[in-house]
Design a protein around this motif. Structure first.
Motif, PDB file in Angstrom:
ATOM      1  N   LEU A 122     -83.815  51.884 -13.343  1.00  0.00           N
ATOM      2  CA  LEU A 122     -84.436  50.598 -13.016  1.00  0.00           C
ATOM      3  C   LEU A 122     -85.037  50.621 -11.617  1.00  0.00           C
ATOM      4  O   LEU A 122     -86.159  50.146 -11.390  1.00  0.00           O
ATOM      5  N   THR A 123     -84.285  51.166 -10.678  1.00  0.00           N
ATOM      6  CA  THR A 123     -84.774  51.228  -9.298  1.00  0.00           C
ATOM      7  C   THR A 123     -85.970  52.153  -9.175  1.00  0.00           C
ATOM      8  O   THR A 123     -86.954  51.836  -8.490  1.00  0.00           O
ATOM      9  N   ALA A 124     -85.906  53.316  -9.830  1.00  0.00           N
ATOM     10  CA  ALA A 124     -87.027  54.257  -9.777  1.00  0.00           C
ATOM     11  C   ALA A 124     -88.282  53.647 -10.388  1.00  0.00           C
ATOM     12  O   ALA A 124     -89.389  53.836  -9.869  1.00  0.00           O
ATOM     13  N   LEU A 125     -88.128  52.889 -11.476  1.00  0.00           N
ATOM     14  CA  LEU A 125     -89.284  52.215 -12.088  1.00  0.00           C
ATOM     15  C   LEU A 125     -89.894  51.208 -11.123  1.00  0.00           C
ATOM     16  O   LEU A 125     -91.127  51.095 -11.014  1.00  0.00           O
ATOM     17  N   ASN A 126     -89.040  50.474 -10.423  1.00  0.00           N
ATOM     18  CA  ASN A 126     -89.545  49.497  -9.458  1.00  0.00           C
ATOM     19  C   ASN A 126     -90.342  50.181  -8.348  1.00  0.00           C
ATOM     20  O   ASN A 126     -91.417  49.715  -7.960  1.00  0.00           O
ATOM     21  N   TYR A 127     -89.800  51.280  -7.831  1.00  0.00           N
ATOM     22  CA  TYR A 127     -90.504  52.008  -6.779  1.00  0.00           C
ATOM     23  C   TYR A 127     -91.803  52.623  -7.304  1.00  0.00           C
ATOM     24  O   TYR A 127     -92.825  52.615  -6.615  1.00  0.00           O
ATOM     25  N   TRP A 128     -91.763  53.166  -8.499  1.00  0.00           N
ATOM     26  CA  TRP A 128     -92.955  53.825  -9.044  1.00  0.00           C
ATOM     27  C   TRP A 128     -94.087  52.831  -9.265  1.00  0.00           C
ATOM     28  O   TRP A 128     -95.253  53.123  -9.013  1.00  0.00           O
TER      29      TRP A 128
END
Length: 300
Positions: free
Chosen positions: A203-209
């Motif tokens: 979830l966090t990686a998707l937000n950053y991406w």
């Protein structure tokens, strides 16, 4: 033998799930097909699942800008990697702390965490703090610290997982054996928390991406352009195409280079380029994602 009611319920459930799956997949298929549609045909007829004319001009235009786009990909990978690791570390430690109700002050800290989900200082005060107090403008931290470094929802997911899925007897046994709190956290809690860790990490990686607002707010085109992520670069390419087309229309004369720009289909191609890495990575985390959301969402 399953009862007739059970079979009917399962059929209806599967049909509803299939319907929602089709509704989720069709826009993505249209996105990909639209990116390979001839720009002139798309302007005249709109996007279709079965276009009569195909073209790769939109991707050729992106390839012409690949030196810039490639740097944006590398910057996005760097920001996503650093941000996801730091966010997961902070969220996990925070969640482990507030899961211990016998520690004085944890209830008050939990209240502050939930309070931050309901209220915030607004964009103006947030911008002032990050720029004038923390001085992160035109630095890589402008893409990492705001918005996603510590997410209250993720902390609650992890805390619920700790309290509902990891038996307290394991920690008590470790303490009897003389294990320190850090040893318990490292050797017992973390190995048993792979599902929720993978879920929150994804979830966090998707937000950053997918983030482009932090680059818009905290990176200037003069000093911060070298730090642009792929989302910022692709958004700028899209805006540049629109600017060229509007300028040409206002002057009533369209040069050959401007006229040949795939101004409509390039938006589709840009979206495909932006989400393709996420689509490739998601299947590897799917089983952890579903299990982590299910277990971490259990309320006490």
């Amino acid at each position: 033998m399953r009862s007739r009611e059970t079979i009917v319920t399962q059929v209806i459930t599967n049909a509803v799930c299939l319907l929602f799956t089709v509704c989720a997949v069709l826009p993505f298929i249209l996105l990909v097909v639209g990116s390979f549609t001839d720009n002139g045909w798309a302007v005249a007829n709109g996007f279709s699942f079965f276009p009569k004319e195909f073209s790769v001009e939109a991707y050729r235009y992106i390839l012409d800008k690949w030196a810039l786009i490639g740097r944006g990909f590398l910057m996005t990978l760097l920001v996503t990697g650093i941000g996801a690791v730091l966010s997961l570390t902070i969220s996990t430690l925070f969640a482990y702390g507030i899961s211990k109700r016998d520690i004085p002050g944890m209830k008050f800290i939990s209240f502050l965490l939930i309070f931050s989900m309901l209220f915030n200082g607004g964009l103006v005060s947030t911008y002032y703090c990050y720029v004038n107090l923390y001085h992160i403008k035109d630095t890589i931290w402008a893409l990492i610290v705001p918005s996603f470094l510590m997410n209250a929802f993720n902390v609650i997911l992890i805390r619920n997982y700790f309290t509902s899925s990891i038996p307290a007897s394991l920690e008590e046994a470790a303490r009897i054996d003389g294990a320190s709190e850090f040893r318990i956290f490292r050797s017992i809690i973390l190995p048993l928390s792979k599902p929720i860790m993978a879920t929150v990490g994804l979830l966090t990686a998707l937000n950053y991406w997918n983030d482009w607002t932090n680059g818009l707010y905290y990176l200037s085109k003069r000093d911060g352009a070298k730090l642009y992520t792929i989302q910022n670069i692709l958004n700028n390419i899209n805006e540049n195409i629109q600017t060229l087309m509007q300028s040409a229309s206002s002057s009533n004369m369209v040069s050959g280079s401007v006229a040949d720009l795939p101004s409509t289909t390039v938006r589709m191609a840009i979206a495909v380029v932006g989400i393709l890495p996420v689509v490739i990575a998601y299947p590897f985390f799917q089983k952890y994602f579903v299990k982590g959301i299910t277990l971490g969402g259990v309320k006490e």
